[in-house]
Design a protein around this motif. Sequence first.
Motif, PDB file in Angstrom:
ATOM      1  N   ASN A 259      19.018 -40.054 -22.627  1.00 24.44           N
ATOM      2  CA  ASN A 259      19.888 -41.230 -22.547  1.00 24.44           C
ATOM      3  C   ASN A 259      21.368 -40.905 -22.418  1.00 24.44           C
ATOM      4  OD1 ASN A 259      17.914 -43.362 -22.722  1.00 24.44           O
ATOM      5  ND2 ASN A 259      17.557 -42.626 -24.798  1.00 24.44           N
TER       6      ASN A 259
ATOM      7  N   TYR B  64       6.855 -41.886 -26.849  1.00 23.82           N
ATOM      8  CA  TYR B  64       7.981 -42.436 -27.598  1.00 23.82           C
ATOM      9  C   TYR B  64       9.254 -42.446 -26.739  1.00 23.82           C
ATOM     10  CZ  TYR B  64       5.672 -42.069 -32.216  1.00 23.82           C
ATOM     11  OH  TYR B  64       4.867 -42.210 -33.305  1.00 23.82           O
ATOM     12  N   GLU B  65       9.500 -41.323 -26.071  1.00 23.87           N
ATOM     13  CA  GLU B  65      10.729 -41.211 -25.263  1.00 23.87           C
ATOM     14  C   GLU B  65      10.705 -42.241 -24.140  1.00 23.87           C
ATOM     15  OE1 GLU B  65       8.845 -38.594 -26.070  1.00 23.87           O
ATOM     16  OE2 GLU B  65      10.112 -37.143 -27.106  1.00 23.87           O
ATOM     17  N   LEU B  68      11.367 -45.788 -25.460  1.00 21.48           N
ATOM     18  CA  LEU B  68      12.784 -46.024 -25.758  1.00 21.48           C
ATOM     19  C   LEU B  68      13.570 -46.239 -24.465  1.00 21.48           C
ATOM     20  CD1 LEU B  68      15.152 -46.093 -27.765  1.00 21.48           C
ATOM     21  CD2 LEU B  68      15.311 -43.619 -27.578  1.00 21.48           C
ATOM     22  N   THR B  69      13.335 -45.378 -23.471  1.00 17.82           N
ATOM     23  CA  THR B  69      14.064 -45.494 -22.210  1.00 17.82           C
ATOM     24  C   THR B  69      13.742 -46.815 -21.515  1.00 17.82           C
ATOM     25  OG1 THR B  69      14.038 -43.117 -21.997  1.00 17.82           O
ATOM     26  CG2 THR B  69      14.518 -44.356 -20.019  1.00 17.82           C
ATOM     27  N   VAL B  86      10.641 -47.728 -31.936  1.00 16.21           N
ATOM     28  CA  VAL B  86      11.548 -46.612 -31.696  1.00 16.21           C
ATOM     29  C   VAL B  86      11.219 -45.503 -32.676  1.00 16.21           C
ATOM     30  CG1 VAL B  86      13.947 -45.841 -31.638  1.00 16.21           C
ATOM     31  CG2 VAL B  86      13.375 -48.148 -30.907  1.00 16.21           C
ATOM     32  N   GLY B  90      15.042 -41.326 -32.129  1.00 18.17           N
ATOM     33  CA  GLY B  90      15.791 -42.302 -31.342  1.00 18.17           C
ATOM     34  C   GLY B  90      16.506 -43.331 -32.201  1.00 18.17           C
ATOM     35  N   VAL B  94      19.492 -46.482 -31.240  1.00 17.41           N
ATOM     36  CA  VAL B  94      19.287 -47.926 -31.277  1.00 17.41           C
ATOM     37  C   VAL B  94      20.092 -48.581 -32.392  1.00 17.41           C
ATOM     38  CG1 VAL B  94      17.152 -47.834 -32.638  1.00 17.41           C
ATOM     39  CG2 VAL B  94      17.514 -49.703 -31.074  1.00 17.41           C
TER      40      VAL B  94
END
Lengths: 293, 433
Positions: A259, B64-65, B68-69, B86, B90, B94
């Motif tokens: 990210n 999981y990644e 989140l993305t 999340v 992460g 958030v």
Amino acid sequence: MKRAGFANYWLPILLLLPQLTIIAVFFYWPAFNAVQSSFYLQDPFGFGSQFVGFENYSDLFASKEYAKVARFTLLFTLLVTATSLATALLLAVKADKVLRGARTYKTLLMWVYAVAPPVAGLMGVMLFDQNIGSVTDLFAWFGYDYRLGVNYWDTAFAMIIVSVWIQIPVNFIFFLSGLQSIPQHVREAAMIDNPSGFGRFWQITFPLLAPTAFFLLIINITYALFDTFGIIDTLVKNNPASNPMTLVYKVFVDGFRGNDMGGSSAQSVVLMVLVLALTIFQFRLLERRIHYT
Amino acid sequence: MNLKNTLLANAVALGMATAATAQTEISWWHGMGGSLGDTVNQIASDFNASQSDYKITPVFKGTYEETLTAGIAAFRAGEQPNIMQVFDAGAATVIGAKGAVVPVQDLFAANDVPFNIEDYIAGVRYFYADEDGKMIGMPFNSSTPILYYNTEALEKAGVTAPKTWEEFESVTAPALKDAGYIALAQSHMPWIFTENFFSRHNIPFATNNNGYGGTDVTINADAPELKAHFEAFKSWIDNGYAGFFGAAWDDNAKPFESGEVAMWLGSSGSFGGLVQKADFDFSATVLPYWEGVTKEPKQTFIGGAALFAMAGKSDAENKATAEFFRFMTSPEVQYMWHKETGYVPITEAAYEMAKADGHYDRFPAAETGIQQLQLPAGEWTKGYRMGFYVQIRDVMNREYTRYLTGETSLDDAFGAIKSEADKLLARFAKTQS
């Protein structure tokens, strides 16, 4: 001679508009966005962002890891391109000589083209798996402890093998049609002048294949740089860790996994420049030496 | 008569249709695949069947990644789900983005759902909370690293599961090696051997209150205790006490499942899967510690993931989300989730229910995780909060692997982790200003 043309300017513009819109929306706008966000550090959710000038770029070029990824990408591209072109050429030359059952041979060599890169990657994962892989067993039989995902070069080996395997059919098809388009009388004349098959190939056949080979060279470099993403992603199994990766995969890892929009935008701008340079280089320098008939 | 019936039927159908449209629909994006996904779907359909005002739709979004993305991309496009799962790494991303989520405690207060943080298990309470202890994310699949062992292998070697790493090194591992086993494998170096190492030994993991105090943080990733631990781990690998199969979870779990490795550090949430996969008797115990580092080992904190109520939704939908959280945290649902998957129940009430039902008499190993989370707390045991942490974990995995495979030295590896992680933390701080 009657000049064909439009009565006014509006019709051609109207007809071009769909194509221009597509290019603008899907190419120029994202490219512009990438350039813009490469100068910012951005909150992933888009709440805050800070202008940092060229910091994303200077961080990138100062990073030892980025340099390592770039070196691997270069090596990977060279090996994948050279190996898949050479193998495909050999197979095409041999298949060109086959008279009986030629169609079957060709089909057998071509079907691999239909396998999608992630599927090829998954097959690679199965073959090279530490615990159940048959290639791993083969290596063990030779006394080598092959470790996909642990040893850097072992993982690189799997990536290269799978990437080459999937690319051979494309090259094969083009080489074969290139070979078959060489006129029969040229071959016969060469046969009289030079009885050595090896010499004939390098002096006559290969130069006549040059336009095909040049085209394939570009296609293969682009393939190794960009289209191997799916193979690398599946072989890395969601764990970049110490595994080798290409520049494109690094953009994904930092941008979509980590990210970090600013950093990964800077990387994609670097790639854009690279592709631009590559294209100019190939057409300016290499094309001059190729004779199209 | 006929006409009357038709009219009646129409009226009923109309009534049902209005009831259906009055239902508030909410979405739930998660990263639970396989049998875990089945249990998630079960919880959702149980909730939908338990009442008629709300309908929740779970959607599997990958790892999981990836979840989140996908959630971040959706949020930027204004299309975010009501609930997003999340994972631990992460959480800072958030929670750091002020305005991305509605803190679960505020959500409950606004919708008259009673909430008391003391109802939650000790190790669960503050991981997804802010510095003042206000719960932001609702812990969902909570797990903690524990030591699984092959009972038969340990009996054959004549040893018991080690309490300390000293015992492992001098007693357990040599005996297991003689009995023909690789003594140990682990599945997640950043989580098990790093984050929880700091908690178990009560050592600060990062400045600024482990990162809970703000984004001005530096990491303690090159702590001498941690370096010594990895030096020991490498020596175990080199002399055949431990196996190292890379950074991928399953590659390290498989040798344990096949009986090649005798003890495996995995997640308490791995229990459900192991019951199905392992054809030998196994049990579990708490994470070993170094007696040379501390005489008073502390609790570990939770890994896994939490559910976040995304901001920008209507009050009616937020009400539905609150009601779903109320349902999900009820002892019955928590016990079902715990029993099916092995993830720890997040509330004391659910834990009591599992005990009363005799679950731990049947499966003693299922209690290990929750016992470990209830060990004495220390100053540095509530967790960590660091931005760009997914990348920091990737850096750890990269350098640890390089060190363990002999590509780099101990000092270089830990130096690289420290400097790259601090750089990432400083970059993250800039994104938040």
